[in-house]
Design a protein around this motif. Structure first.
Motif, PDB file in Angstrom:
ATOM      1  N   GLY A 273     -44.928  44.269  50.300  1.00 52.41           N
ATOM      2  CA  GLY A 273     -44.567  45.509  50.980  1.00 52.41           C
ATOM      3  C   GLY A 273     -45.095  45.794  52.225  1.00 52.41           C
ATOM      4  O   GLY A 273     -44.271  46.469  53.027  1.00 52.41           O
ATOM      5  N   GLU A 274     -46.224  45.589  52.458  1.00 54.07           N
ATOM      6  CA  GLU A 274     -47.023  45.981  53.424  1.00 54.07           C
ATOM      7  C   GLU A 274     -46.402  45.307  54.790  1.00 54.07           C
ATOM      8  O   GLU A 274     -46.513  45.635  56.115  1.00 54.07           O
ATOM      9  CB  GLU A 274     -48.335  45.666  53.503  1.00 54.07           C
ATOM     10  CG  GLU A 274     -48.824  44.320  53.390  1.00 54.07           C
ATOM     11  CD  GLU A 274     -50.533  44.045  53.552  1.00 54.07           C
ATOM     12  OE1 GLU A 274     -51.166  44.326  54.401  1.00 54.07           O
ATOM     13  OE2 GLU A 274     -50.944  43.702  52.321  1.00 54.07           O
ATOM     14  N   PHE A 275     -45.673  44.188  54.722  1.00 55.36           N
ATOM     15  CA  PHE A 275     -45.339  43.324  55.668  1.00 55.36           C
ATOM     16  C   PHE A 275     -43.773  43.815  56.258  1.00 55.36           C
ATOM     17  O   PHE A 275     -43.245  43.345  57.149  1.00 55.36           O
ATOM     18  CB  PHE A 275     -45.064  41.945  55.461  1.00 55.36           C
ATOM     19  CG  PHE A 275     -46.743  41.423  55.046  1.00 55.36           C
ATOM     20  CD1 PHE A 275     -47.547  41.247  56.222  1.00 55.36           C
ATOM     21  CD2 PHE A 275     -47.162  40.979  53.663  1.00 55.36           C
ATOM     22  CE1 PHE A 275     -48.821  40.753  55.841  1.00 55.36           C
ATOM     23  CE2 PHE A 275     -48.137  40.602  53.546  1.00 55.36           C
ATOM     24  CZ  PHE A 275     -49.160  40.273  54.674  1.00 55.36           C
ATOM     25  N   CYS A 276     -43.605  44.947  55.464  1.00 56.02           N
ATOM     26  CA  CYS A 276     -42.282  45.710  55.952  1.00 56.02           C
ATOM     27  C   CYS A 276     -42.500  46.986  56.265  1.00 56.02           C
ATOM     28  O   CYS A 276     -41.603  47.807  55.966  1.00 56.02           O
ATOM     29  CB  CYS A 276     -41.133  45.523  54.698  1.00 56.02           C
ATOM     30  SG  CYS A 276     -40.561  43.873  54.492  1.00 56.02           S
ATOM     31  N   GLY A 277     -43.495  47.388  56.816  1.00 52.34           N
ATOM     32  CA  GLY A 277     -43.647  48.722  57.384  1.00 52.34           C
ATOM     33  C   GLY A 277     -44.785  49.305  56.994  1.00 52.34           C
ATOM     34  O   GLY A 277     -45.440  50.191  57.528  1.00 52.34           O
ATOM     35  N   GLY A 278     -45.715  49.031  55.776  1.00 49.84           N
ATOM     36  CA  GLY A 278     -47.029  49.623  55.579  1.00 49.84           C
ATOM     37  C   GLY A 278     -47.177  49.333  53.830  1.00 49.84           C
ATOM     38  O   GLY A 278     -46.333  48.949  53.154  1.00 49.84           O
ATOM     39  N   ALA A 279     -48.531  49.847  53.829  1.00 52.38           N
ATOM     40  CA  ALA A 279     -49.134  49.333  52.330  1.00 52.38           C
ATOM     41  C   ALA A 279     -48.489  50.494  51.372  1.00 52.38           C
ATOM     42  O   ALA A 279     -48.565  49.903  50.052  1.00 52.38           O
ATOM     43  CB  ALA A 279     -50.562  49.581  52.331  1.00 52.38           C
ATOM     44  N   SER A 280     -47.981  51.672  51.672  1.00 46.45           N
ATOM     45  CA  SER A 280     -47.320  52.647  50.699  1.00 46.45           C
ATOM     46  C   SER A 280     -45.727  52.205  50.483  1.00 46.45           C
ATOM     47  O   SER A 280     -45.040  52.810  49.871  1.00 46.45           O
ATOM     48  CB  SER A 280     -47.507  53.886  51.279  1.00 46.45           C
ATOM     49  OG  SER A 280     -46.852  54.116  52.492  1.00 46.45           O
ATOM     50  N   ASN A 281     -45.107  51.060  51.077  1.00 47.04           N
ATOM     51  CA  ASN A 281     -44.164  50.556  50.980  1.00 47.04           C
ATOM     52  C   ASN A 281     -43.640  50.301  49.354  1.00 47.04           C
ATOM     53  O   ASN A 281     -44.361  49.606  48.816  1.00 47.04           O
ATOM     54  CB  ASN A 281     -43.583  49.403  51.815  1.00 47.04           C
ATOM     55  CG  ASN A 281     -42.673  49.611  52.911  1.00 47.04           C
ATOM     56  OD1 ASN A 281     -42.028  50.565  52.727  1.00 47.04           O
ATOM     57  ND2 ASN A 281     -42.378  48.666  53.474  1.00 47.04           N
ATOM     58  N   THR A 282     -42.581  51.187  48.859  1.00 50.46           N
ATOM     59  CA  THR A 282     -42.223  50.542  47.446  1.00 50.46           C
ATOM     60  C   THR A 282     -41.034  49.686  47.379  1.00 50.46           C
ATOM     61  O   THR A 282     -40.310  49.506  48.354  1.00 50.46           O
ATOM     62  CB  THR A 282     -41.846  51.971  46.819  1.00 50.46           C
ATOM     63  OG1 THR A 282     -40.629  52.420  47.301  1.00 50.46           O
ATOM     64  CG2 THR A 282     -43.139  52.766  46.727  1.00 50.46           C
ATOM     65  N   VAL A 283     -41.193  48.757  46.460  1.00 47.34           N
ATOM     66  CA  VAL A 283     -39.925  47.775  46.316  1.00 47.34           C
ATOM     67  C   VAL A 283     -38.850  48.631  45.706  1.00 47.34           C
ATOM     68  O   VAL A 283     -38.889  49.026  44.869  1.00 47.34           O
ATOM     69  CB  VAL A 283     -40.275  46.725  45.291  1.00 47.34           C
ATOM     70  CG1 VAL A 283     -39.373  45.565  45.154  1.00 47.34           C
ATOM     71  CG2 VAL A 283     -41.659  45.954  45.819  1.00 47.34           C
ATOM     72  N   ARG A 284     -37.548  48.145  46.467  1.00 50.43           N
ATOM     73  CA  ARG A 284     -36.437  48.971  45.860  1.00 50.43           C
ATOM     74  C   ARG A 284     -35.472  48.030  45.024  1.00 50.43           C
ATOM     75  O   ARG A 284     -35.135  48.221  43.894  1.00 50.43           O
ATOM     76  CB  ARG A 284     -35.552  49.410  46.860  1.00 50.43           C
ATOM     77  CG  ARG A 284     -36.076  50.436  47.676  1.00 50.43           C
ATOM     78  CD  ARG A 284     -35.060  51.160  48.624  1.00 50.43           C
ATOM     79  NE  ARG A 284     -35.544  52.031  49.395  1.00 50.43           N
ATOM     80  CZ  ARG A 284     -34.821  52.756  50.394  1.00 50.43           C
ATOM     81  NH1 ARG A 284     -33.440  52.457  50.653  1.00 50.43           N
ATOM     82  NH2 ARG A 284     -35.199  53.816  51.013  1.00 50.43           N
ATOM     83  N   GLN A 285     -35.504  46.766  45.374  1.00 48.50           N
ATOM     84  CA  GLN A 285     -34.763  45.798  44.798  1.00 48.50           C
ATOM     85  C   GLN A 285     -35.295  44.355  45.008  1.00 48.50           C
ATOM     86  O   GLN A 285     -35.597  44.216  46.372  1.00 48.50           O
ATOM     87  CB  GLN A 285     -33.332  45.857  44.853  1.00 48.50           C
ATOM     88  CG  GLN A 285     -32.467  44.935  43.913  1.00 48.50           C
ATOM     89  CD  GLN A 285     -30.888  45.400  44.108  1.00 48.50           C
ATOM     90  OE1 GLN A 285     -30.457  45.312  45.207  1.00 48.50           O
ATOM     91  NE2 GLN A 285     -30.404  45.536  43.119  1.00 48.50           N
ATOM     92  N   ASN A 286     -35.341  43.438  44.041  1.00 47.57           N
ATOM     93  CA  ASN A 286     -35.663  41.974  44.395  1.00 47.57           C
ATOM     94  C   ASN A 286     -34.419  41.040  44.168  1.00 47.57           C
ATOM     95  O   ASN A 286     -33.811  41.491  42.901  1.00 47.57           O
ATOM     96  CB  ASN A 286     -36.815  41.436  43.259  1.00 47.57           C
ATOM     97  CG  ASN A 286     -38.302  42.271  43.671  1.00 47.57           C
ATOM     98  OD1 ASN A 286     -38.368  43.364  43.058  1.00 47.57           O
ATOM     99  ND2 ASN A 286     -39.169  41.510  44.037  1.00 47.57           N
TER     100      ASN A 286
END
Length: 137
Positions: free
Chosen positions: A66-79
Motif C-alpha cells: 500500500g505504501e507504494f500507492c501513496g503512503g503507509a496509511s493506504n488501505t487495501v480496497r480489493q485484491n
C-alpha cells in the motif's frame, strides 16, 4: 427457495447466494486472519478453509504494498489476481472479515466486483469478525 446447507458450521452461506452467477466458481467469507466463516455451494469445506488461509495471506501482501500507492496509511480496497484459468478477488466485508471469490475466465469482472461490494456493504454487520486474542482464559 434455495437448497438448505447441510454443514452446520456454514450457517451464513445464504449470504453468498447473490454471487452465484455465471463464471463464479465459489465464494468464501473469511476472517482477516484466515479462518473460514462461510462458503458457497461451489466448494467443499476443506477447500474453503485452504482458500481462506491463502486469501488472508494475499490480503496481507496487498497491505504491505500500500505504501507504494501513496503512503503507509493506504488501505487495501480489493485484491485481484489473474491466472490462466480465472481470477481470485478479495474485498473487505465488515470489521475483520473478507469476501473472496474464485472465477473462471468467462466472467463479467465488473458484475462480480459490483456484487461483492454490494454484498459487503449490505451485510457487513452480520459477517464482521472480531479479532482473536492470543491467550486462553
Amino acid at each position: 427457495m434455495s437448497t438448505p446447507v447441510a454443514d452446520s458450521t456454514n450457517r451464513l452461506a445464504w449470504l453468498l447466494e447473490g454471487l452465484e452467477i455465471p463464471g463464479v466458481r465459489f465464494a468464501v467469507l473469511l476472517s482477516e486472519d484466515g479462518l473460514r466463516i462461510a462458503h458457497s455451494r461451489g466448494v467443499v469445506k476443506d477447500d474453503a478453509e485452504r482458500f481462506a488461509a491463502a486469501a488472508s495471506g494475499l490480503r496481507s501482501l496487498g497491505k504491505a504494498l500500500g505504501e507504494f500507492c501513496g503512503g503507509a496509511s493506504n488501505t487495501v480496497r480489493q485484491n485481484m489476481t489473474e491466472y490462466d484459468e480465472g481470477m481470485i478477488m478479495i474485498t473487505a466485508a465488515g470489521a475483520g472479515a473478507l469476501l473472496g471469490v474464485s472465477t473462471t475466465v468467462d466472467v463479467d469482472i465488473a458484475l462480480v466486483a459490483h456484487r461483492m461490494n454490494e454484498l459487503a456493504s449490505r451485510v457487513g454487520h452480520e459477517i464482521g469478525s472480531a479479532p482473536r486474542h492470543g491467550g486462553r482464559n
